[in-house]
Every structure is written in structure tokens, then in C-alpha cells.
Motif scaffolding. Structure first.
Motif, PDB file in Angstrom:
ATOM      1  N   TRP A  71       0.851  -1.197   0.000  1.00 14.46           N
ATOM      2  CA  TRP A  71       0.000   0.000   0.000  1.00 14.46           C
ATOM      3  C   TRP A  71       0.884   1.243   0.000  1.00 14.46           C
ATOM      4  O   TRP A  71       1.973   1.238   0.585  1.00 14.46           O
ATOM      5  N   PRO A  72       0.413   2.338  -0.606  1.00 17.88           N
ATOM      6  CA  PRO A  72       1.187   3.581  -0.538  1.00 17.88           C
ATOM      7  C   PRO A  72       1.208   4.130   0.896  1.00 17.88           C
ATOM      8  O   PRO A  72       0.318   3.846   1.701  1.00 17.88           O
ATOM      9  N   ALA A  73       2.246   4.920   1.185  1.00 21.95           N
ATOM     10  CA  ALA A  73       2.487   5.396   2.554  1.00 21.95           C
ATOM     11  C   ALA A  73       1.275   6.129   3.155  1.00 21.95           C
ATOM     12  O   ALA A  73       0.945   5.926   4.324  1.00 21.95           O
ATOM     13  N   HIS A  74       0.597   6.930   2.360  1.00 20.53           N
ATOM     14  CA  HIS A  74      -0.512   7.708   2.940  1.00 20.53           C
ATOM     15  C   HIS A  74      -1.665   6.797   3.375  1.00 20.53           C
ATOM     16  O   HIS A  74      -2.341   7.058   4.367  1.00 20.53           O
ATOM     17  N   ARG A  75      -1.855   5.695   2.626  1.00 23.52           N
ATOM     18  CA  ARG A  75      -2.935   4.761   3.007  1.00 23.52           C
ATOM     19  C   ARG A  75      -2.571   3.994   4.268  1.00 23.52           C
ATOM     20  O   ARG A  75      -3.421   3.707   5.108  1.00 23.52           O
ATOM     21  N   ILE A  76      -1.289   3.629   4.364  1.00 22.46           N
ATOM     22  CA  ILE A  76      -0.840   2.897   5.558  1.00 22.46           C
ATOM     23  C   ILE A  76      -0.934   3.811   6.780  1.00 22.46           C
ATOM     24  O   ILE A  76      -1.369   3.391   7.858  1.00 22.46           O
ATOM     25  N   ALA A  77      -0.580   5.069   6.598  1.00 22.54           N
ATOM     26  CA  ALA A  77      -0.709   6.028   7.703  1.00 22.54           C
ATOM     27  C   ALA A  77      -2.176   6.129   8.126  1.00 22.54           C
ATOM     28  O   ALA A  77      -2.498   6.106   9.313  1.00 22.54           O
ATOM     29  N   ALA A  78      -3.062   6.211   7.148  1.00 21.87           N
ATOM     30  CA  ALA A  78      -4.487   6.328   7.460  1.00 21.87           C
ATOM     31  C   ALA A  78      -5.018   5.066   8.129  1.00 21.87           C
ATOM     32  O   ALA A  78      -5.940   5.111   8.939  1.00 21.87           O
ATOM     33  N   ALA A  79      -4.398   3.920   7.811  1.00 25.71           N
ATOM     34  CA  ALA A  79      -4.840   2.654   8.405  1.00 25.71           C
ATOM     35  C   ALA A  79      -4.391   2.520   9.863  1.00 25.71           C
ATOM     36  O   ALA A  79      -4.884   1.649  10.576  1.00 25.71           O
ATOM     37  N   GLY A  80      -3.450   3.363  10.300  1.00 28.23           N
ATOM     38  CA  GLY A  80      -3.112   3.339  11.720  1.00 28.23           C
ATOM     39  C   GLY A  80      -1.659   3.082  12.080  1.00 28.23           C
ATOM     40  O   GLY A  80      -1.358   2.656  13.196  1.00 28.23           O
ATOM     41  N   ILE A  81      -0.738   3.354  11.152  1.00 27.65           N
ATOM     42  CA  ILE A  81       0.680   3.225  11.480  1.00 27.65           C
ATOM     43  C   ILE A  81       1.343   4.586  11.295  1.00 27.65           C
ATOM     44  O   ILE A  81       1.305   5.144  10.206  1.00 27.65           O
ATOM     45  N   ALA A  82       1.916   5.125  12.379  1.00 26.60           N
ATOM     46  CA  ALA A  82       2.620   6.408  12.291  1.00 26.60           C
ATOM     47  C   ALA A  82       4.088   6.178  12.591  1.00 26.60           C
ATOM     48  O   ALA A  82       4.442   5.232  13.280  1.00 26.60           O
ATOM     49  N   ARG A  83       4.950   7.046  12.063  1.00 23.39           N
ATOM     50  CA  ARG A  83       6.372   6.829  12.283  1.00 23.39           C
ATOM     51  C   ARG A  83       7.132   8.141  12.376  1.00 23.39           C
ATOM     52  O   ARG A  83       6.663   9.180  11.928  1.00 23.39           O
ATOM     53  N   THR A  84       8.335   8.034  12.938  1.00 25.92           N
ATOM     54  CA  THR A  84       9.302   9.118  12.814  1.00 25.92           C
ATOM     55  C   THR A  84      10.466   8.587  11.982  1.00 25.92           C
ATOM     56  O   THR A  84      10.605   7.376  11.794  1.00 25.92           O
ATOM     57  N   PHE A  85      11.280   9.503  11.481  1.00 24.20           N
ATOM     58  CA  PHE A  85      12.416   9.131  10.649  1.00 24.20           C
ATOM     59  C   PHE A  85      13.723   9.332  11.415  1.00 24.20           C
ATOM     60  O   PHE A  85      13.788  10.115  12.358  1.00 24.20           O
ATOM     61  N   GLN A  86      14.752   8.615  10.940  1.00 25.41           N
ATOM     62  CA  GLN A  86      16.053   8.708  11.602  1.00 25.41           C
ATOM     63  C   GLN A  86      16.600  10.137  11.514  1.00 25.41           C
ATOM     64  O   GLN A  86      17.147  10.659  12.473  1.00 25.41           O
ATOM     65  N   SER A  87      16.436  10.778  10.365  1.00 25.60           N
ATOM     66  CA  SER A  87      16.818  12.186  10.256  1.00 25.60           C
ATOM     67  C   SER A  87      15.527  12.997  10.278  1.00 25.60           C
ATOM     68  O   SER A  87      14.550  12.631   9.637  1.00 25.60           O
ATOM     69  N   SER A  88      15.530  14.086  11.019  1.00 22.92           N
ATOM     70  CA  SER A  88      14.245  14.708  11.322  1.00 22.92           C
ATOM     71  C   SER A  88      13.620  15.364  10.092  1.00 22.92           C
ATOM     72  O   SER A  88      14.293  15.837   9.191  1.00 22.92           O
ATOM     73  N   ARG A  89      12.332  15.307  10.075  1.00 24.65           N
ATOM     74  CA  ARG A  89      11.542  15.852   8.962  1.00 24.65           C
ATOM     75  C   ARG A  89      10.460  16.753   9.507  1.00 24.65           C
ATOM     76  O   ARG A  89       9.327  16.349   9.653  1.00 24.65           O
ATOM     77  N   ALA A 173      -2.752   6.874  15.435  1.00 25.74           N
ATOM     78  CA  ALA A 173      -2.350   5.543  14.984  1.00 25.74           C
ATOM     79  C   ALA A 173      -2.350   4.572  16.166  1.00 25.74           C
ATOM     80  O   ALA A 173      -2.263   4.982  17.317  1.00 25.74           O
ATOM     81  N   ARG A 174      -2.435   3.293  15.828  1.00 22.97           N
ATOM     82  CA  ARG A 174      -2.344   2.273  16.878  1.00 22.97           C
ATOM     83  C   ARG A 174      -0.928   1.738  17.003  1.00 22.97           C
ATOM     84  O   ARG A 174      -0.552   1.166  18.011  1.00 22.97           O
ATOM     85  N   VAL A 175      -0.171   1.891  15.917  1.00 28.69           N
ATOM     86  CA  VAL A 175       1.235   1.482  15.938  1.00 28.69           C
ATOM     87  C   VAL A 175       2.091   2.725  15.711  1.00 28.69           C
ATOM     88  O   VAL A 175       1.907   3.431  14.715  1.00 28.69           O
ATOM     89  N   ILE A 176       3.006   2.989  16.639  1.00 33.03           N
ATOM     90  CA  ILE A 176       3.917   4.121  16.494  1.00 33.03           C
ATOM     91  C   ILE A 176       5.317   3.549  16.283  1.00 33.03           C
ATOM     92  O   ILE A 176       5.811   2.778  17.111  1.00 33.03           O
ATOM     93  N   MET A 177       5.936   3.914  15.172  1.00 37.75           N
ATOM     94  CA  MET A 177       7.284   3.421  14.882  1.00 37.75           C
ATOM     95  C   MET A 177       8.279   4.583  15.009  1.00 37.75           C
ATOM     96  O   MET A 177       8.099   5.624  14.374  1.00 37.75           O
ATOM     97  N   LEU A 178       9.297   4.378  15.830  1.00 39.80           N
ATOM     98  CA  LEU A 178      10.315   5.413  16.018  1.00 39.80           C
ATOM     99  C   LEU A 178      11.646   4.879  15.499  1.00 39.80           C
ATOM    100  O   LEU A 178      12.124   3.838  15.957  1.00 39.80           O
ATOM    101  N   ASP A 179      12.237   5.591  14.546  1.00 41.15           N
ATOM    102  CA  ASP A 179      13.519   5.148  13.984  1.00 41.15           C
ATOM    103  C   ASP A 179      14.664   5.875  14.679  1.00 41.15           C
ATOM    104  O   ASP A 179      14.905   7.047  14.421  1.00 41.15           O
ATOM    105  N   GLU A 180      15.347   5.175  15.549  1.00 37.49           N
ATOM    106  CA  GLU A 180      16.494   5.701  16.312  1.00 37.49           C
ATOM    107  C   GLU A 180      16.218   7.080  16.886  1.00 37.49           C
ATOM    108  O   GLU A 180      16.859   8.068  16.514  1.00 37.49           O
ATOM    109  N   PRO A 181      15.281   7.142  17.835  1.00 32.83           N
ATOM    110  CA  PRO A 181      14.956   8.449  18.406  1.00 32.83           C
ATOM    111  C   PRO A 181      16.180   9.172  18.981  1.00 32.83           C
ATOM    112  O   PRO A 181      16.214  10.396  19.006  1.00 32.83           O
ATOM    113  N   SER A 182      17.190   8.424  19.397  1.00 33.14           N
ATOM    114  CA  SER A 182      18.338   9.071  20.047  1.00 33.14           C
ATOM    115  C   SER A 182      19.418   9.512  19.064  1.00 33.14           C
ATOM    116  O   SER A 182      20.416  10.092  19.481  1.00 33.14           O
TER     117      SER A 182
END
Ligand SMILES: Nc1ncnc2c1ncn2[C@@H]1O[C@H](COP(=O)(O)OP(=O)(O)O)[C@@H](O)[C@H]1O
Ligand SMILES: [Mg+2]
Length: 262
Positions: A71-89, A173-182
Motif C-alpha cells: 500500500w502507498p504510505a498515505h494509506r498505511i498512515a491512514a490505516a493506523g501506522i505512524a512513524r518518525t524518521f532517523q533524520s528529522s523531517r 495511529a495504533r502502531v507508532i514506529m520510532l527510527d532511532e529516536p536518540s
């Protein structure tokens, strides 16, 4: 129990390189799962497939039993998965509040017509969104909340990360994904940030977290389970206390140390 997020045989090739190879993962409701492994192991690439930024070469991703593979990213986000990126956006030229409002999936129910014909309704919705954004910023850091109407571009790294986490939470979202928050932070900033992350997690027991963490020191303090990725493959999974002692895991990290010192 059906896993909330289930990854099976996930694989991606870039030309001749198999960056992620047949990875299986299951994340249960309310669980915190850490993905660890040396630099270049394929952790971020795994996130990119789960969140729809990369299309897997093989394998499946299910969310709540539904196949969301490819699925494209916007649909997956709408389905309930949110994330952060390793380099900030972040949007540096927007305020902290606006950066978080942008993360809200159902920002406003009213459309363009409403904005034209019923401007009061549209405005009320935006105000409610800004109110909610403020509460999320306060939840991660009262200090940050004091600066909620300033521009994101002026924030130091640790606060940029906090803001990104608030934005991920804003999506409901129900799933929060954090990519190397530190990543990119010194020990002091990292410890303070991780204390905030742990508090936010504890306050939201219904959410599931998938966290990439390269720093072994931090993983011990992030509960539940860890999965270790090395050269694109999952090489171990379980309690961190057990996993860290496994020879394969130690070799993966020692191999990296040796490479860094070469
Ligand atoms: N778009 C891409 N094209 C080619 N190679 C990629 C791409 N994305 C990632 N890779 C490669 O995949 C491997 C894993 O990278 P990555 O997932 O960023 O590792 P990690 O997050 O574990 O440090 C690396 O060798 C990286 O160069
Ligand atoms: Mg990475």
C-alpha cells in the motif's frame, strides 16, 4: 492473540543487494518491540517497507489481520501506522503547533465547500486541532509546550525529536514506529528524551510501539521484547537480558566495533 502488526518473510532487493531478507515480526496490542542491530543492518529499510515508503520484493505486512503489503504510505498512515524518521523531517518555517496539526490524519472533516460556505465550522475544527496538538506537545514536554507558537526551525535536536513524536501521536495511529529516536544526540540529551518517550508510552497503554534503537544502553530500559537484525536477517528475538548474551548477537555488535576501529 492475533498480532496487531504482523510481518512475514519481508524481503527487499536493491539491485544485487538483499537489504532485508525474510524477516518475520509480530507486534501485539500494547506491546513495545525494539529492533536492534548494527549500522547498515537493514532496520530503517524494514521500517520503510512497513510504512509503505518502499515496496517489498517479497513477503507480507498485515495490520489487524488486513493485508497492507505494498500500500502507498498515505494509506498505511491512514490505516493506523505512524512513524518518525532517523533524520528529522519537520517544517522549519511552521510553528510547533502547525507541525503537529499536519500529523493529524482526520485533520478536519469539512472540505473546501465548508470552508467557503461555512467558514465558522472549518475554523472551529482547526481550533480544536490546534488545541489537541498543544496537549500532545505538553504530554511530551511542558518546556516545548511553552514554545508551541514558535518556529520548529529554531529547535535543538532533542526537541525536534520530541515534536516529531508528538506529531506521530497526533495521527491517532495504533502502531507508532520510532527510527532511532536518540540518533545525533549526546548522552545527556538522549537520557532526557528517552525518559520523555517512556513516560508517553506509559501514559498510552493501548498503543503499540516499534522502536529502532542502535544504542544498546537504551534498549535495556525499553520494555518487552527485542528483535536483532544483522545483514538484513533477524538473528535473535526475545528478552533483551537473554538476547544480549547470545553469541550471534555479540558477534554482530563486536564485528561492527572491529570494523569501526579498522
Ligand atoms: N534506496 C536504497 N537503495 C539502495 N540501497 C539501499 C537503499 N536503502 C537502503 N539501502 C541499503 O540497505 C542497507 C540497510 O540500510 P538501512 O536499512 O539504512 O540500515 P540501518 O537502518 O540498519 O542502519 C544498507 O546497505 C543500505 O545502503
Ligand atoms: Mg537506520
Amino acid at each position: 492473540m492475533t498480532p496487531l502488526l504482523e510481518v512475514r518473510g519481508l524481503t527487499i532487493r536493491f539491485g544485487g543487494l538483499v537489504a532485508v531478507c525474510e524477516v518475520d515480526l509480530a507486534l501485539n496490542p500494547s506491546e513495545v518491540l525494539c529492533i536492534i542491530g548494527p549500522n547498515g543492518a537493514g532496520k530503517s529499510t524494514l521500517f520503510n517497507m512497513i510504512s509503505g515508503i518502499y515496496r517489498p520484493s517479497a513477503g507480507t505486512v498485515h495490520l489487524d489481520g488486513r493485508d497492507i503489503t505494498g500500500w502507498p504510505a498515505h494509506r498505511i498512515a491512514a490505516a493506523g501506522i505512524a512513524r518518525t524518521f532517523q533524520s528529522s523531517r519537520l517544517f522549519n518555517d511552521l510553528t510547533l503547533i502547525d507541525n503537529v496539526v499536519i500529523g493529524m490524519h482526520s485533520r478536519t472533516k469539512s472540505g473546501v465547500l465548508d470552508a467557503l460556505l461555512r467558514p465558522g465550522k472549518a475554523r472551529a475544527e482547526l481550533e480544536a486541532a490546534a488545541e489537541k496538538a498543544g496537549e500532545l506537545i505538553r504530554a511530551i514536554s511542558p518546556d516545548l509546550h511553552a514554545r508551541r507558537n514558535t518556529l520548529a526551525g529554531a529547535l535543538p535536536q532533542a526537541d525536534r525529536r520530541r515534536l516529531e513524536i508528538a506529531r506521530a501521536l497526533a495521527s491517532d495511529a495504533r502502531v507508532i514506529m520510532l527510527d532511532e529516536p536518540s540518533s545525533g544526540m549526546d548522552d545527556r540529551d538522549t537520557d532526557a528524551l528517552m525518559a520523555d518517550v517512556r513516560r508517553v508510552m506509559a501514559e498510552r497503554p493501548g498503543l503499540s510501539f516499534l522502536i529502532i534503537e542502535h544504542d544498546m544502553r537504551l534498549v535495556a530500559a525499553l520494555p518487552d521484547r527485542v528483535a536483532v537484525i544483522d545483514y538484513g536477517r533477524k538473528i535473535a528475538e526475545g528478552d533483551f537480558a537473554d538476547v544480549r548474551l547470545m553469541p550471534r548477537v555479540q558477534e554482530a555488535y563486536l564485528g561492527q566495533k572491529a570494523a569501526e576501529h579498522a
